[in-house]
Design an enzyme around this catalytic site. Sequence first.
Site, PDB file in Angstrom:
ATOM      1  N   ASP A   1       0.856  -1.179   0.000  1.00 12.17           N
ATOM      2  CA  ASP A   1       0.000   0.000   0.000  1.00 12.17           C
ATOM      3  C   ASP A   1       0.899   1.239   0.000  1.00 12.17           C
ATOM      4  OD1 ASP A   1      -2.456   1.463   0.318  1.00 12.17           O
ATOM      5  OD2 ASP A   1      -1.979   1.686   2.437  1.00 12.17           O
TER       6      ASP A   1
ATOM      7  N   ASP B   1      -0.168   5.183   1.117  1.00 14.45           N
ATOM      8  CA  ASP B   1      -0.343   6.124   2.219  1.00 14.45           C
ATOM      9  C   ASP B   1      -0.333   5.380   3.551  1.00 14.45           C
ATOM     10  OD1 ASP B   1      -0.717   8.459   3.550  1.00 14.45           O
ATOM     11  OD2 ASP B   1      -2.727   8.858   2.819  1.00 14.45           O
TER      12      ASP B   1
END
Length: 325
Positions: free
Chosen positions: A7, A9
């Site tokens: 991922d 953020d």
Amino acid sequence: MDVVLTDLDGVVYRGRNAIPHAVEALTRASVTARVGYITNNASRRPSDVAEHLQGYGLEVSADDVVTSSQAGVRLLETLVPAGSTVLVTGGVGLTSIVEQAGFTVTTSADDAPAAVIQGFSPDLGWTHLAEASFALADPDVPWVATNMDWSIPVERGIAPGNGTLVSAVHQAVGRMPVVAGKPERPIFDAAIARFGGEHPLFIGDRLDTDIKGANEAGIPSVLVLTGIDQAKQVLAADQRSRPTYVLQDLRELSAPYPVTVRRQDPDGTRYVTVGDATVAMHGHVVRVLDAGSPIDLLRAGAALIWESGLAIYGLDVDPKLYGGE
């Protein structure tokens, strides 16, 4: 692991700043594994994401990025014929991917679109949502949502995400879309199809999207405590949202993972030791015996609580497990 999926953020960056140790750790991982970047953000093109990551010093190309827009279009290809007219409710990050797949893009329900695909854009307004609703009045028109994130972090704080906009259309048409992004499988399937590999690993910072999605896709998962979810959430994680590994930060990605040691007394008291940390549980009472390092303490406490089969709200949990007094 021969494929590391991550991922963005909360794992690679927070706001405008790279998270400490993340760039170095992922660069090190890329020596022995293919590293792929997965994002639910449908407003940016893969090339935009790659350029953003390059700014932190990562060697990334657009081909290393899988977005929920790409996963959504893969879904779309299973629902309508090639070259169909598709109503796109979203920005250039979605429109460009739909066009690249050979579909004809429209923004008007008057063009009798064969399907609707919806993704986030900060410029979406009532008119765009209304056109999607008009098209979806026909129950035979498929509806794909890139993701259902209820919120998104922006520079000024937390703002409504694509899930809120999808919900507005849902209220108008009385049905729900098929969803491509985390925690649903399509985005993970798209990543595996892109990167291949026999032994993938997924890194995320949220239990409800990243870890739950990886679990549903059958991919071992890492929760790194540099983003949204922290110790309290780890201890309370339901069975579908429990990570395979928990790391304080990505420096630990290349380190040996400590062994979990279990034992039980005749009176039923159970003990779990990880590193120098030991946690005991008797009945519904969970207590720290040896604190050790904070991350090993969390690992031991999580293993003990998860394996008890008891809900967290029914337990008397030592506050030291989640940084309390």
